[in-house]
Design a protein around this motif. Structure first.
Motif, PDB file in Angstrom:
ATOM      1  N   LEU A  16       0.835  -1.204   0.000  1.00  0.00           N
ATOM      2  CA  LEU A  16       0.000   0.000   0.000  1.00  0.00           C
ATOM      3  C   LEU A  16       0.865   1.246   0.000  1.00  0.00           C
ATOM      4  O   LEU A  16       0.577   2.224  -0.697  1.00  0.00           O
ATOM      5  CB  LEU A  16      -0.923  -0.006   1.219  1.00  0.00           C
ATOM      6  CG  LEU A  16      -1.902  -1.176   1.346  1.00  0.00           C
ATOM      7  CD1 LEU A  16      -2.696  -1.056   2.642  1.00  0.00           C
ATOM      8  CD2 LEU A  16      -2.847  -1.232   0.152  1.00  0.00           C
ATOM      9  N   VAL A  17       1.917   1.231   0.824  1.00  0.00           N
ATOM     10  CA  VAL A  17       2.831   2.378   0.895  1.00  0.00           C
ATOM     11  C   VAL A  17       3.513   2.590  -0.449  1.00  0.00           C
ATOM     12  O   VAL A  17       3.588   3.720  -0.961  1.00  0.00           O
ATOM     13  CB  VAL A  17       3.878   2.165   2.016  1.00  0.00           C
ATOM     14  CG1 VAL A  17       4.872   3.319   2.045  1.00  0.00           C
ATOM     15  CG2 VAL A  17       3.198   2.004   3.364  1.00  0.00           C
ATOM     16  N   ALA A  18       4.004   1.498  -1.040  1.00  0.00           N
ATOM     17  CA  ALA A  18       4.664   1.593  -2.346  1.00  0.00           C
ATOM     18  C   ALA A  18       3.694   2.097  -3.407  1.00  0.00           C
ATOM     19  O   ALA A  18       4.062   2.907  -4.277  1.00  0.00           O
ATOM     20  CB  ALA A  18       5.233   0.237  -2.744  1.00  0.00           C
ATOM     21  N   GLY A  19       2.451   1.634  -3.341  1.00  0.00           N
ATOM     22  CA  GLY A  19       1.447   2.076  -4.302  1.00  0.00           C
ATOM     23  C   GLY A  19       1.173   3.561  -4.211  1.00  0.00           C
ATOM     24  O   GLY A  19       1.055   4.249  -5.236  1.00  0.00           O
ATOM     25  N   MET A  20       1.083   4.092  -2.984  1.00  0.00           N
ATOM     26  CA  MET A  20       0.839   5.525  -2.828  1.00  0.00           C
ATOM     27  C   MET A  20       2.056   6.329  -3.277  1.00  0.00           C
ATOM     28  O   MET A  20       1.907   7.402  -3.870  1.00  0.00           O
ATOM     29  CB  MET A  20       0.495   5.836  -1.373  1.00  0.00           C
ATOM     30  CG  MET A  20       0.188   7.314  -1.110  1.00  0.00           C
ATOM     31  SD  MET A  20      -1.102   8.016  -2.198  1.00  0.00           S
ATOM     32  CE  MET A  20      -2.571   7.154  -1.623  1.00  0.00           C
ATOM     33  N   CYS A  21       3.271   5.813  -3.018  1.00  0.00           N
ATOM     34  CA  CYS A  21       4.472   6.501  -3.507  1.00  0.00           C
ATOM     35  C   CYS A  21       4.454   6.598  -5.024  1.00  0.00           C
ATOM     36  O   CYS A  21       4.845   7.623  -5.610  1.00  0.00           O
ATOM     37  CB  CYS A  21       5.729   5.783  -3.026  1.00  0.00           C
ATOM     38  SG  CYS A  21       6.073   5.962  -1.258  1.00  0.00           S
ATOM     39  N   ARG A  22       3.996   5.543  -5.681  1.00  0.00           N
ATOM     40  CA  ARG A  22       3.918   5.566  -7.144  1.00  0.00           C
ATOM     41  C   ARG A  22       2.796   6.480  -7.618  1.00  0.00           C
ATOM     42  O   ARG A  22       2.958   7.211  -8.612  1.00  0.00           O
ATOM     43  CB  ARG A  22       3.706   4.157  -7.679  1.00  0.00           C
ATOM     44  CG  ARG A  22       4.893   3.231  -7.420  1.00  0.00           C
ATOM     45  CD  ARG A  22       4.630   1.806  -7.882  1.00  0.00           C
ATOM     46  NE  ARG A  22       5.668   0.897  -7.388  1.00  0.00           N
ATOM     47  CZ  ARG A  22       5.663  -0.404  -7.572  1.00  0.00           C
ATOM     48  NH1 ARG A  22       4.669  -0.974  -8.256  1.00  0.00           N
ATOM     49  NH2 ARG A  22       6.645  -1.158  -7.087  1.00  0.00           N
ATOM     50  N   GLU A  23       1.666   6.425  -6.941  1.00  0.00           N
ATOM     51  CA  GLU A  23       0.551   7.285  -7.330  1.00  0.00           C
ATOM     52  C   GLU A  23       0.940   8.758  -7.235  1.00  0.00           C
ATOM     53  O   GLU A  23       0.567   9.566  -8.102  1.00  0.00           O
ATOM     54  CB  GLU A  23      -0.659   7.004  -6.434  1.00  0.00           C
ATOM     55  CG  GLU A  23      -1.879   7.836  -6.779  1.00  0.00           C
ATOM     56  CD  GLU A  23      -3.085   7.499  -5.913  1.00  0.00           C
ATOM     57  OE1 GLU A  23      -4.039   8.295  -5.889  1.00  0.00           O
ATOM     58  OE2 GLU A  23      -3.069   6.441  -5.252  1.00  0.00           O
ATOM     59  N   LEU A  24       1.686   9.113  -6.203  1.00  0.00           N
ATOM     60  CA  LEU A  24       2.087  10.503  -5.997  1.00  0.00           C
ATOM     61  C   LEU A  24       3.393  10.840  -6.717  1.00  0.00           C
ATOM     62  O   LEU A  24       3.838  11.990  -6.673  1.00  0.00           O
ATOM     63  CB  LEU A  24       2.237  10.791  -4.501  1.00  0.00           C
ATOM     64  CG  LEU A  24       0.972  10.592  -3.655  1.00  0.00           C
ATOM     65  CD1 LEU A  24       1.255  10.884  -2.192  1.00  0.00           C
ATOM     66  CD2 LEU A  24      -0.170  11.468  -4.162  1.00  0.00           C
ATOM     67  N   LEU A 526      -8.904   1.034  -4.116  1.00  0.00           N
ATOM     68  CA  LEU A 526      -7.728   1.848  -4.421  1.00  0.00           C
ATOM     69  C   LEU A 526      -7.374   1.796  -5.901  1.00  0.00           C
ATOM     70  O   LEU A 526      -6.789   2.734  -6.440  1.00  0.00           O
ATOM     71  CB  LEU A 526      -6.528   1.405  -3.577  1.00  0.00           C
ATOM     72  CG  LEU A 526      -6.577   1.776  -2.095  1.00  0.00           C
ATOM     73  CD1 LEU A 526      -5.395   1.173  -1.351  1.00  0.00           C
ATOM     74  CD2 LEU A 526      -6.590   3.296  -1.907  1.00  0.00           C
ATOM     75  N   GLY A 527      -7.686   0.687  -6.564  1.00  0.00           N
ATOM     76  CA  GLY A 527      -7.531   0.669  -8.006  1.00  0.00           C
ATOM     77  C   GLY A 527      -6.428  -0.228  -8.548  1.00  0.00           C
ATOM     78  O   GLY A 527      -5.756  -0.968  -7.827  1.00  0.00           O
ATOM     79  N   LYS A 528      -6.230  -0.133  -9.850  1.00  0.00           N
ATOM     80  CA  LYS A 528      -5.374  -1.039 -10.607  1.00  0.00           C
ATOM     81  C   LYS A 528      -3.932  -1.060 -10.111  1.00  0.00           C
ATOM     82  O   LYS A 528      -3.314  -2.118 -10.020  1.00  0.00           O
ATOM     83  CB  LYS A 528      -5.423  -0.643 -12.090  1.00  0.00           C
ATOM     84  CG  LYS A 528      -4.570  -1.523 -12.998  1.00  0.00           C
ATOM     85  CD  LYS A 528      -4.679  -1.054 -14.450  1.00  0.00           C
ATOM     86  CE  LYS A 528      -3.786  -1.908 -15.355  1.00  0.00           C
ATOM     87  NZ  LYS A 528      -3.861  -1.439 -16.772  1.00  0.00           N
TER      88      LYS A 528
END
Length: 535
Positions: A16-24, A526-528
């Motif tokens: 989840l943390v890695a995903g948010m880092c990528r999203e941002l 949260l998505g793809k």
């Protein structure tokens, strides 16, 4: 038949943390500003993401132990292709901190925060200012005045024997995202720090965040800060310090009968005030919850203060005055200053005065006369009732003279100050990086404070996104009481993601094990991008 080879990596909530880092696009933003200068496998942006994963992994590790932390983590899945645990050593991470410092951590973070707030679509109407301290271990050179001074000061950690560093944060009020951070000397005064922010930084923050109100606690309410805010046309909301004589007078004259019920145990009264040349509205608020909470302490203070006033009156009665007018003037001044007592049947007694030692002779004429105060000091039931009525009262101030903010609106705006206080509690949690810093260079400590603030940003962004999407898609997950909720904390979601692993069998493509229905719901909303990390 050869024995199959198994390898298990712990993914848990770090995806989840890695995903948010990528999203941002955290790594991309850093690499655009501070591209790597050395031939190494890890860019500065990837190194920052690694530190964020460590900080939000709730396993406090110093820099030289990062490789140990990532030894059991799927680093390629989390950070990038080709990234191995041994690449994340103290040399790589130290150079990243040095590069962040050279780029000016406060300015760099502010630019990042502006983009993050825009990406998340946040439109808060207030920003909140607060300050805290972290103690540091080791001795530091303080000869260079241009460097961060790690020195002793007021310790919020109750460790006055240790040097410390101050962290100042400004957070937006919708998701609690820090939009500004500043590392300051360990002996920095709160009021001076707030005034400095108001003078030099509030204009650019106002332009970037488009926030209507600047919110702070009582340290914000100083003449210098209010004047600076007025000069920049910035509306503010602040708590008024009860050390001000004007505040004491207003509270002392407050009548419970004049308060307007606001519901939920609050009642308030508007008053117009001019302080430091700034016209304001003060809201005197009485909280029933605070009243009950402070009742025991109040009774102890009443008993203590009553005894103090009795002793003062006894001392006054022993004092000799040269004339009746002086005695009467002293009595009136004393009576006016009494907070809990009143003088019953006061009178001025004229007594003869003799020079020399010993008892005067019979029929000896006095050399003069002195005057003493007499009377009975009794408890004033009215004054005690007023003190009790003032218990649980505090004052909020705003220079918004329109009716845009009603009583409840002003109270809610101030109470959202809890977002930054909640962020500080998160940063100082023993499960986070650490409340004490161990780096050898002040420059790296300043950069590490930026990393800690970025961790709070990712945490708050994840919490906001999960709540937002659960509500938008009308889905729920179970809370701690196994009841459906659309407002879980990020900490609770992290706990629910415990037990997810990346399983390697021989040379086959790794598979994810341990996903359950509740975790699938979070990933789906949260998505793809997040589903791919956990697939």
């Amino acid at each position: 038949m050869p024995t199959p080879s198994y390898q298990i990596k712990n993914l848990d909530h770090l995806g989840l943390v890695a995903g948010m880092c990528r999203e941002l696009e955290i790594a991309e933003m850093i690499d655009a500003v501070v591209p790597k200068q050395h031939d190494c496998h890890v860019t500065h942006g990837q190194a920052l993401v690694a530190m964020l994963l460590n900080g939000l992994g709730f396993h406090s590790r110093t820099l030289h132990m990062y490789s140990d932390f990532f030894a059991t983590k799927p680093t390629e899945r989390l950070i990038g292709e080709g990234i191995k645990p041994e690449h994340l050593n103290d040399d790589v991470l130290g150079r990243c901190l040095d590069a962040l410092f050279e780029a000016d951590v406060s300015m760099l973070y502010q630019v990042m925060a502006e983009r993050v707030v825009k990406k998340l679509g946040l439109r808060g109407d207030a920003v909140h200012l607060d300050i805290t301290s972290f103690h540091v271990d080791g001795d530091y050179d303080h000869e260079d005045e241009g460097r961060l001074q790690l020195v002793k000061g007021y310790s919020r950690d109750h460790r006055p024997e240790l040097n410390q560093v101050i962290l100042e944060l400004i957070c937006e009020n919708q998701a609690g995202i820090p939009v500004y951070m500043q590392a300051m000397n360990g002996n920095t005064n709160d009021q001076k720090a707030f005034a400095e922010i108001a003078k030099n930084h509030i204009s650019c923050l106002k332009a970037a965040q488009n926030s209507r109100y600047f919110v702070g606690d009582a340290a914000l309410y100083t003449a210098d800060t209010l004047i600076a805010l007025k000069q920049q046309g910035q509306l503010f909301v602040s708590r008024v310090p009860m050390t001000l004589n004007e505040a004491k007078t207003r509270v002392r004259s407050l009548s419970v009968d004049d308060l307007t019920d606001m519901g939920n145990g609050y009642a308030g009264q508007w008053q117009s005030v001019t302080y430091a040349g700034v016209k304001q509205r003060w809201l005197l608020v009485r909280s029933e919850q605070a009243y009950q909470r402070e009742s025991h302490t109040r009774e102890k203070h009443l008993a203590r203060d009553t005894q103090a006033e009795l002793k003062r009156f006894d001392k006054l009665c022993k004092q000799a005055f040269a004339c009746e007018a002086d005695a009467q003037q002293a009595l009136e001044a004393f009576s006016k200053d009494l907070c809990l007592l009143e003088i019953d049947q006061p009178k001025i007694k004229k007594r003869p005065s003799f020079k020399g030692k010993g008892r005067p002779k019979k029929d000896q004429q006095p050399d003069g006369y002195v005057y003493h105060i007499q009377g009975h000091a009794i408890t004033s039931l009215e004054k005690v009732a007023n003190v009790r009525a003032q218990t649980g009262v505090f004052i909020l101030a705003t220079n918004d003279l329109t009716e845009r903010l009603d009583m409840q609106g002003l109270l809610d705006t101030y109470k959202s100050q809890q977002s930054v206080e909640r962020g500080f509690r998160f940063l100082k949690s023993p499960e986070f990086l650490t409340s004490s810093l161990f780096l050898k260079k002040p420059e790296r400590i300043e950069a590490l404070l930026m990393v800690m603030t970025c961790s709070l940003m990712i945490y708050a962004a994840l919490e906001h996104r999960i709540r937002e999407q659960l509500k938008a898609q009308d889905k729920h997950i179970l809370d701690m009481k196994n009841k459906p909720t659309q407002k879980p904390t990020a900490r609770w979601v992290f706990l629910r993601f415990d037990g997810i692993h990346e399983l390697h069998i021989n040379e086959a493509i790794p598979i994810i094990t341990g996903l359950n229905e509740q975790q699938q719901i979070v990933l789906q909303v949260l998505g793809k991008r997040y589903l791919e990390i956990y697939s």
